[in-house]
Motif scaffolding. Structure first.
Motif, PDB file in Angstrom:
ATOM      1  N   MET A  25    -100.391 -12.968  34.758  1.00  6.10           N
ATOM      2  CA  MET A  25    -101.431 -12.090  35.273  1.00  6.10           C
ATOM      3  C   MET A  25    -102.785 -12.696  34.919  1.00  6.10           C
ATOM      4  O   MET A  25    -102.962 -13.214  33.824  1.00  6.10           O
ATOM      5  CB  MET A  25    -101.278 -10.684  34.672  1.00  6.10           C
ATOM      6  N   ARG A  26    -103.706 -12.674  35.873  1.00  6.91           N
ATOM      7  CA  ARG A  26    -105.044 -13.271  35.738  1.00  6.91           C
ATOM      8  C   ARG A  26    -105.014 -14.795  35.594  1.00  6.91           C
ATOM      9  O   ARG A  26    -105.901 -15.384  34.982  1.00  6.91           O
ATOM     10  CB  ARG A  26    -105.817 -12.661  34.557  1.00  6.91           C
ATOM     11  N   GLN A  27    -103.971 -15.408  36.165  1.00  3.96           N
ATOM     12  CA  GLN A  27    -103.887 -16.874  36.083  1.00  3.96           C
ATOM     13  C   GLN A  27    -104.986 -17.561  36.903  1.00  3.96           C
ATOM     14  O   GLN A  27    -105.384 -18.686  36.589  1.00  3.96           O
ATOM     15  CB  GLN A  27    -102.507 -17.359  36.569  1.00  3.96           C
ATOM     16  N   ALA A  28    -105.425 -16.887  37.979  1.00  6.12           N
ATOM     17  CA  ALA A  28    -106.515 -17.439  38.790  1.00  6.12           C
ATOM     18  C   ALA A  28    -107.810 -16.930  38.185  1.00  6.12           C
ATOM     19  O   ALA A  28    -108.168 -15.785  38.340  1.00  6.12           O
ATOM     20  CB  ALA A  28    -106.378 -16.970  40.237  1.00  6.12           C
ATOM     21  N   GLY A  29    -108.490 -17.788  37.458  1.00  4.04           N
ATOM     22  CA  GLY A  29    -109.704 -17.293  36.824  1.00  4.04           C
ATOM     23  C   GLY A  29    -110.211 -18.202  35.737  1.00  4.04           C
ATOM     24  O   GLY A  29    -109.939 -19.409  35.740  1.00  4.04           O
ATOM     25  N   ARG A  30    -110.911 -17.577  34.796  1.00  2.00           N
ATOM     26  CA  ARG A  30    -111.766 -18.340  33.892  1.00  2.00           C
ATOM     27  C   ARG A  30    -111.052 -19.280  32.930  1.00  2.00           C
ATOM     28  O   ARG A  30    -111.690 -20.134  32.328  1.00  2.00           O
ATOM     29  CB  ARG A  30    -112.661 -17.376  33.107  1.00  2.00           C
ATOM     30  N   GLU A  34    -111.408 -25.835  36.508  1.00  2.00           N
ATOM     31  CA  GLU A  34    -111.623 -25.998  37.951  1.00  2.00           C
ATOM     32  C   GLU A  34    -112.190 -24.711  38.557  1.00  2.00           C
ATOM     33  O   GLU A  34    -113.002 -24.748  39.489  1.00  2.00           O
ATOM     34  CB  GLU A  34    -110.293 -26.349  38.652  1.00  2.00           C
ATOM     35  N   TYR A  35    -111.754 -23.569  38.028  1.00  2.00           N
ATOM     36  CA  TYR A  35    -112.291 -22.278  38.485  1.00  2.00           C
ATOM     37  C   TYR A  35    -113.745 -22.135  38.070  1.00  2.00           C
ATOM     38  O   TYR A  35    -114.610 -21.802  38.879  1.00  2.00           O
ATOM     39  CB  TYR A  35    -111.468 -21.129  37.892  1.00  2.00           C
ATOM     40  N   ARG A  36    -114.027 -22.438  36.800  1.00  7.47           N
ATOM     41  CA  ARG A  36    -115.404 -22.289  36.294  1.00  7.47           C
ATOM     42  C   ARG A  36    -116.373 -23.162  37.068  1.00  7.47           C
ATOM     43  O   ARG A  36    -117.490 -22.762  37.381  1.00  7.47           O
ATOM     44  CB  ARG A  36    -115.473 -22.668  34.824  1.00  7.47           C
ATOM     45  N   ASP A  76    -109.856  -8.451  43.772  1.00  8.64           N
ATOM     46  CA  ASP A  76    -109.965  -7.510  42.655  1.00  8.64           C
ATOM     47  C   ASP A  76    -109.451  -6.154  43.096  1.00  8.64           C
ATOM     48  O   ASP A  76    -109.443  -5.850  44.293  1.00  8.64           O
ATOM     49  CB  ASP A  76    -111.408  -7.386  42.162  1.00  8.64           C
ATOM     50  N   ILE A  77    -109.041  -5.334  42.132  1.00  9.65           N
ATOM     51  CA  ILE A  77    -108.571  -3.998  42.494  1.00  9.65           C
ATOM     52  C   ILE A  77    -109.727  -3.135  43.028  1.00  9.65           C
ATOM     53  O   ILE A  77    -109.490  -2.168  43.729  1.00  9.65           O
ATOM     54  CB  ILE A  77    -107.867  -3.287  41.309  1.00  9.65           C
ATOM     55  N   LEU A  78    -110.958  -3.508  42.735  1.00 11.06           N
ATOM     56  CA  LEU A  78    -112.105  -2.661  43.100  1.00 11.06           C
ATOM     57  C   LEU A  78    -112.557  -2.842  44.542  1.00 11.06           C
ATOM     58  O   LEU A  78    -113.525  -2.203  44.979  1.00 11.06           O
ATOM     59  CB  LEU A  78    -113.259  -2.912  42.126  1.00 11.06           C
ATOM     60  N   ARG A  94    -120.388  -8.044  31.502  1.00  7.72           N
ATOM     61  CA  ARG A  94    -120.231  -6.601  31.321  1.00  7.72           C
ATOM     62  C   ARG A  94    -119.050  -6.040  32.097  1.00  7.72           C
ATOM     63  O   ARG A  94    -118.431  -5.067  31.689  1.00  7.72           O
ATOM     64  CB  ARG A  94    -121.494  -5.866  31.773  1.00  7.72           C
ATOM     65  N   GLY A  95    -118.791  -6.649  33.262  1.00  6.78           N
ATOM     66  CA  GLY A  95    -117.702  -6.150  34.082  1.00  6.78           C
ATOM     67  C   GLY A  95    -118.211  -5.316  35.241  1.00  6.78           C
ATOM     68  O   GLY A  95    -119.399  -5.345  35.564  1.00  6.78           O
ATOM     69  N   PRO A  96    -117.321  -4.542  35.858  1.00  7.14           N
ATOM     70  CA  PRO A  96    -117.694  -3.829  37.078  1.00  7.14           C
ATOM     71  C   PRO A  96    -118.647  -2.666  36.814  1.00  7.14           C
ATOM     72  O   PRO A  96    -118.553  -1.997  35.781  1.00  7.14           O
ATOM     73  CB  PRO A  96    -116.357  -3.314  37.606  1.00  7.14           C
ATOM     74  N   LEU A  97    -119.540  -2.434  37.781  1.00  7.40           N
ATOM     75  CA  LEU A  97    -120.500  -1.333  37.682  1.00  7.40           C
ATOM     76  C   LEU A  97    -120.694  -0.751  39.089  1.00  7.40           C
ATOM     77  O   LEU A  97    -121.007  -1.488  40.021  1.00  7.40           O
ATOM     78  CB  LEU A  97    -121.829  -1.877  37.138  1.00  7.40           C
ATOM     79  N   VAL A 204     -98.670  -3.460  41.809  1.00 11.75           N
ATOM     80  CA  VAL A 204     -99.651  -2.389  41.617  1.00 11.75           C
ATOM     81  C   VAL A 204     -99.980  -2.314  40.128  1.00 11.75           C
ATOM     82  O   VAL A 204     -99.086  -2.189  39.290  1.00 11.75           O
ATOM     83  CB  VAL A 204     -99.087  -1.051  42.139  1.00 11.75           C
ATOM     84  N   PHE A 205    -101.267  -2.445  39.821  1.00 13.50           N
ATOM     85  CA  PHE A 205    -101.731  -2.452  38.429  1.00 13.50           C
ATOM     86  C   PHE A 205    -102.222  -1.068  38.022  1.00 13.50           C
ATOM     87  O   PHE A 205    -103.253  -0.608  38.516  1.00 13.50           O
ATOM     88  CB  PHE A 205    -102.921  -3.413  38.262  1.00 13.50           C
ATOM     89  N   ASP A 206    -101.503  -0.412  37.109  1.00 12.08           N
ATOM     90  CA  ASP A 206    -102.036   0.838  36.546  1.00 12.08           C
ATOM     91  C   ASP A 206    -102.544   0.526  35.136  1.00 12.08           C
ATOM     92  O   ASP A 206    -101.938   0.898  34.127  1.00 12.08           O
ATOM     93  CB  ASP A 206    -100.980   1.949  36.537  1.00 12.08           C
ATOM     94  N   SER A 207    -103.679  -0.145  35.092  1.00  9.60           N
ATOM     95  CA  SER A 207    -104.208  -0.670  33.832  1.00  9.60           C
ATOM     96  C   SER A 207    -104.592   0.427  32.846  1.00  9.60           C
ATOM     97  O   SER A 207    -104.569   0.208  31.643  1.00  9.60           O
ATOM     98  CB  SER A 207    -105.426  -1.537  34.118  1.00  9.60           C
ATOM     99  N   TRP A 208    -104.944   1.609  33.371  1.00 10.36           N
ATOM    100  CA  TRP A 208    -105.360   2.706  32.490  1.00 10.36           C
ATOM    101  C   TRP A 208    -104.321   3.815  32.421  1.00 10.36           C
ATOM    102  O   TRP A 208    -104.656   4.966  32.132  1.00 10.36           O
ATOM    103  CB  TRP A 208    -106.748   3.220  32.906  1.00 10.36           C
TER     104      TRP A 208
END
Ligand code: CP3
Length: 343
Positions: A25-30, A34-36, A76-78, A94-97, A204-208
């Protein structure tokens, strides 16, 4: 398009395989330089998500550089709240706002149920990725669980307590259900569109999930997850409910193929309570801060705990951004070698 590596799909079907499939999970990213490098040339995260060619490129990076057995589409899920009429910003460090949040009935009246086509950039990214992968590995599509999306829409950002979102469940349960139903309908439309565009597997991610007591989880999350599972019939679906506090028996009633486990969940308990399900997970992401020996030992222990059938190796949550790619590679090669030895 025939898949050349269909280990993930064979495992989901419950077949005997030569080894255990692995992705993160989150393998595509920071974690990937190469992603950065690509990300630093752009205005921000959303530009990457909303430019299909670039989203496809970073989706494939972990297949090229980590040799994982599946790709997960970069998005992203958002994107769902945004498609419903509630735009978000991704704020650096900070993340999503969300510029506005949902508090009243009139706020909900301004939203609409999203159609798949409202998120055309991700559908295009899926089509491009499938073409460029050319059958190397399956592609996973995804969405957030309605409860997790609701939590961000009402709270407006990440939160330690999500007390605004949770307060609405007690103060205005009917309003909460109205919003959750709209999110659910939007999510089903979006997942169907992802399958049509080429997604081979869905998650489906139910992170919370973990912040609701069991009775509320059943009423405000599980009820909607059941609707999603019922609507997705011909594509394998994974439900990952992090920290969930309901019994494995209850979770097992979901009509999905795979259940994701976080690192605090006990594989043996879940095996016993859900013999028909494939299990995905669940190495503690912090193991990857350990030495190669520690990573080897913990990964082997995990593989033994899950057994050699119906297991997809993964972490118990997304990989942390400051983990070294070398540690990730160690994890992946131990899964591949040791799971073959165990057979
Ligand atoms: C809760 C959640 C979100 N997004 C997601 C979840 C569920 C999984 C989980 O619990 O971690 C899911 C997600 N987000 C992203 C993916 C891409 C595919 C993958 O590699 O897994 C996936 C599957 C990219 C992303 N989504 C985000 C990034 C980092 C942004 C950047 O590159 O600048 C990436 C690569 C940003 C994001 N997106 C979100 C948050 C809270 C944040 C900020 C925190 C963080 O930075 O990790 C919401």
């Amino acid at each position: 398009m025939e898949l050349r590596n269909d280990l993930l799909l064979r495992t989901i079907r419950g077949e005997k395989t030569e080894r255990t499939p692995v992705w993160l999970m989150r393998q595509a990213g920071r974690i990937l330089p190469e992603y950065r490098a690509l990300r630093n040339k752009l205005s921000g995260f959303k530009e990457l998500v909303e430019t299909p060619e670039l989203a496809a490129e970073v989706t494939i990076q972990p297949v090229d550089h980590l040799d994982v057995d599946a790709a997960i589409i970069f998005s992203d899920i958002l994107v769902i709240p945004e498609a419903m009429g509630l735009p978000y910003d991704m704020v650096e460090k900070r993340g999503p706002l969300f510029r506005t949040t949902i508090a009243t009935e009139s706020d909900i009246n301004k939203l609409h149920v999203a159609e798949g086509g409202d998120i055309q950039y991700t559908l295009d990214a899926i089509q491009i990725t499938k073409k460029e992968l050319n059958g190397r590995v399956p592609l996973i599509g995804f969405a957030g669980a309605p409860w997790t999306i609701f939590a961000y829409m009402v709270e407006g950002s990440g939160s330690k307590t999500f007390s605004r979102a949770r307060a609405m469940l007690y103060r205005e349960p009917e309003l909460a259900h109205r919003l959750l139903q709209m999110i659910t309908d939007s999510t089903i439309n979006y997942l169907h569109a992802q399958v049509e565009a080429g997604a081979d597997v869905l998650q489906v991610f139910d992170s919370w999930a973990g912040i609701l007591p069991p009775n509320q989880y059943e009423e405000f999350s599980l009820f909607y997850l059941h609707q999603i599972c019922a609507a997705i019939q011909d594509t394998p679906l994974t439900v990952f409910a992090k920290d969930v506090r309901i019994s494995a028996k209850k979770l097992n009633e979901l009509d999905c193929e795979t259940i994701g486990l976080d690192w605090c969940m006990n594989p043996a308990t879940f095996r016993q309570e859900m013999p028909g399900k494939v299990l995905q997970g669940n190495l503690d992401p912090c193991v990857l801060y350990g030495s190669p020996d520690v990573i080897m030992e913990e990964t082997r222990r995990m593989l033994i705990n899950f057994g050699t059938k119906r297991h997809i190796a993964n972490l118990g949550h997304g990989v942390y951004p400051d983990i070294s790619p070398e540690a990730v590679k160690t994890f992946i090669s131990v899964v591949k070698e040791y799971s073959a030895e165990l057979r």
